[in-house]
Motif scaffolding. Structure first.
Motif, PDB file in Angstrom:
ATOM      1  N   UNK A 219      27.404  22.376  20.279  1.00  0.00           N
ATOM      2  CA  UNK A 219      26.016  22.847  20.433  1.00  0.00           C
ATOM      3  C   UNK A 219      25.754  23.958  19.414  1.00  0.00           C
ATOM      4  N   UNK A 220      24.674  23.805  18.652  1.00  0.00           N
ATOM      5  CA  UNK A 220      24.350  24.737  17.572  1.00  0.00           C
ATOM      6  C   UNK A 220      23.036  25.454  17.838  1.00  0.00           C
ATOM      7  N   UNK A 221      22.953  26.671  17.302  1.00  0.00           N
ATOM      8  CA  UNK A 221      21.747  27.478  17.384  1.00  0.00           C
ATOM      9  C   UNK A 221      21.377  27.893  15.966  1.00  0.00           C
ATOM     10  N   UNK A 222      20.211  27.440  15.499  1.00  0.00           N
ATOM     11  CA  UNK A 222      19.781  27.696  14.130  1.00  0.00           C
ATOM     12  C   UNK A 222      18.401  28.355  14.123  1.00  0.00           C
ATOM     13  N   UNK A 223      18.147  29.151  13.063  1.00  0.00           N
ATOM     14  CA  UNK A 223      16.879  29.868  12.951  1.00  0.00           C
ATOM     15  C   UNK A 223      16.380  29.827  11.514  1.00  0.00           C
ATOM     16  N   UNK A 224      15.049  29.874  11.375  1.00  0.00           N
ATOM     17  CA  UNK A 224      14.428  30.161  10.082  1.00  0.00           C
ATOM     18  C   UNK A 224      13.337  31.205  10.303  1.00  0.00           C
ATOM     19  N   UNK A 225      13.213  32.095   9.323  1.00  0.00           N
ATOM     20  CA  UNK A 225      12.110  33.050   9.334  1.00  0.00           C
ATOM     21  C   UNK A 225      10.804  32.289   9.166  1.00  0.00           C
ATOM     22  N   UNK A 226       9.780  32.701   9.925  1.00  0.00           N
ATOM     23  CA  UNK A 226       8.480  32.039   9.823  1.00  0.00           C
ATOM     24  C   UNK A 226       7.372  33.069  10.018  1.00  0.00           C
ATOM     25  N   UNK A 227       6.148  32.759   9.608  1.00  0.00           N
ATOM     26  CA  UNK A 227       5.031  33.670   9.863  1.00  0.00           C
ATOM     27  C   UNK A 227       4.863  33.900  11.362  1.00  0.00           C
ATOM     28  N   UNK A 228       4.560  35.117  11.733  1.00  0.00           N
ATOM     29  CA  UNK A 228       4.442  35.453  13.146  1.00  0.00           C
ATOM     30  C   UNK A 228       3.287  34.700  13.801  1.00  0.00           C
ATOM     31  N   UNK A 229       2.341  34.238  12.983  1.00  0.00           N
ATOM     32  CA  UNK A 229       1.183  33.515  13.529  1.00  0.00           C
ATOM     33  C   UNK A 229       1.500  32.053  13.813  1.00  0.00           C
ATOM     34  N   UNK A 230       2.630  31.551  13.341  1.00  0.00           N
ATOM     35  CA  UNK A 230       2.949  30.134  13.531  1.00  0.00           C
ATOM     36  C   UNK A 230       3.104  29.782  15.011  1.00  0.00           C
ATOM     37  N   UNK A 231       2.851  28.536  15.332  1.00  0.00           N
ATOM     38  CA  UNK A 231       3.044  27.999  16.670  1.00  0.00           C
ATOM     39  C   UNK A 231       4.164  26.956  16.637  1.00  0.00           C
ATOM     40  N   UNK A 232       4.878  26.857  17.735  1.00  0.00           N
ATOM     41  CA  UNK A 232       5.989  25.907  17.815  1.00  0.00           C
ATOM     42  C   UNK A 232       5.515  24.497  17.497  1.00  0.00           C
ATOM     43  N   UNK A 233       4.289  24.169  17.939  1.00  0.00           N
ATOM     44  CA  UNK A 233       3.766  22.817  17.749  1.00  0.00           C
ATOM     45  C   UNK A 233       3.619  22.452  16.267  1.00  0.00           C
TER      46      UNK A 233
END
Length: 397
Positions: A219-233
């Motif tokens: 099981x892996x946990x990964x992240x990317x930096x994104x604009x704070x205004x972004x939505x998961x959708x």
């Protein structure tokens, strides 16, 4: 009802405090506003400092982390499309960190508490605390529609950033320090083997920050930096995997195994500290008192060190009838908090793309990374902060 220590919050810090106090013969009751299933279902951090592992062993719940946790001896930094390992173990005289999910820590502590027959009151509504500025603190709450009251000697506020404990401190008695970062982390959890089983990977790229971590070998946990205004959708799984690959070195990007996400969320990043951490017979611990950006993997570990200081102080109070430990709790805890805040802020500033990180800013980041991976002194500073400074670091200077 009456107990010696009322603990508000059944997350890892509250459960660990309850377990340590129980082993010392100190009665405690935990009050939690959510259900047990909700608490256990929260997806959180997964890198444990050796100090935290030692505390789990002290609490008698270290067997599963020893059997199932994955020890990491290094970290890897990616910049300019090249990966650079930092030998954490070699630079710190043998210290390591262990990949083991916070959900698993919570389960271990819940199971131990249930096996010991200790009281945890879940789904408690309208929790309020009273009298902590005097000698007779009281916790009031509703459970199954019935108003209840718990008298105690002390209240431990382990109820998180949005909990009732810090909010109950009189205005003017607390100072809050905060830094809000202009971006978020889009994170996914996926049942795929981690791209690196021996290290967490931190990536600095012109497209932004990326991180590769793990919860287990499957099981892996990964992240990317994104604009704070972004939505998961806005982020399909395919878009996420494509973006993460672009931020890694080519070899690692090529061998990354992808798959459907089982959890996906965007978390804002902030640094926050409340001072002091003691108000009469109320003590704050963990996220109730401080928040760190997740970059340095310090949140859960900092909560654990709070609990160590607090449990030791309360044990000293009941066993030796001295208040020296509880009188010094806030100073001790905050000294470690600010060191972790500094490290987390520094690593966040080094690895992320800020609105002004164009041209000069990006070049300065890359120059600092170049110095970091080629200087043994700089690498050692990173390594010793990453594995966790000693609990008594600087306390007697």
């Amino acid at each position: 009802m009456r107990t010696q220590v009322a603990i508000i919050g059944a997350g890892p810090s509250g459960l660990l405090l309850g377990q340590l106090l129980h082993k010392a013969g100190i009665d405690n009751i935990i009050i939690e506003r959510q259900s047990a299933d909700y608490v256990l279902g929260r997806i959180r951090a997964g890198i444990l400092e050796q100090i935290t592992v030692d505390l789990l062993n002290e609490a008698g719940v270290g067997a599963r982390v020893a059997a199932e946790g994955t020890v990491h001896h290094s970290i890897e930094l990616v910049y300019r499309n090249t990966r650079h390992p930092i030998d954490v173990t070699g630079l710190t005289g043998g210290k390591v960190v262990t990949a083991y999910g916070q959900t698993e820590v919570t389960k271990d502590l819940m199971d131990a508490r249930a096996a010991a027959g200790l009281t945890t009151l879940y789904s408690a509504a309208d929790v309020s605390i009273h009298g902590f500025d005097g000698s007779s603190p009281v916790v009031r709450f509703r459970q199954n529609g019935e108003l209840k009251e718990l008298a105690c000697d002390f209240i431990a506020g382990c109820d998180g950033f949005h909990g009732v404990c810090r909010a109950s401190v009189p205005e003017g008695a607390i100072t809050e320090y905060e830094k809000v970062y202009p971006f978020g982390w889009l994170g996914i959890l996926a049942d795929v083997p981690p791209v690196s089983t021996h290290a967490i990977v931190y990536a600095n790229s012109e497209r932004g920050f990326g991180l590769c971590s793990m919860r287990s070998l499957t099981r892996s946990r990964y992240y990317v930096q994104c604009p704070i205004e972004d939505k998961v959708e806005q982020w399909s799984d395919d878009r996420f995997w494509d973006e993460l690959r672009r931020r890694l070195d080519p070899e690692m990007a090529e061998r990354m195994v992808t798959g459907p996400s089982i959890e996906k969320s965007i978390a804002p990043l902030r640094s926050f500290v409340a001072e002091p951490m003691r108000f009469g017979r109320l003590f704050l611990a963990g996220d109730a008192a401080h928040i760190v950006p997740p970059t340095g993997a310090k949140g859960l570990n900092l909560a654990a060190s709070d609990v160590k200081y607090l449990s030791s102080a309360l044990i000293e109070y009941y066993h030796e009838r001295t208040s020296a430990g509880i009188d010094d709790y806030s100073r001790k805890a905050l000294a470690r908090v600010w060191r972790a805040e500094r490290f987390s802020w520094w690593l966040t500033s080094l690895m992320h793309r800020f609105p002004d990180t164009q041209g000069f800013g990006q070049k300065v980041q890359e120059a600092e990374l170049e110095y970091l991976v080629n200087s043994e002194a700089a690498s050692r500073s990173l390594a010793e902060n990453y594995v966790g400074l000693p609990l008594d670091f600087g306390q007697f200077r």
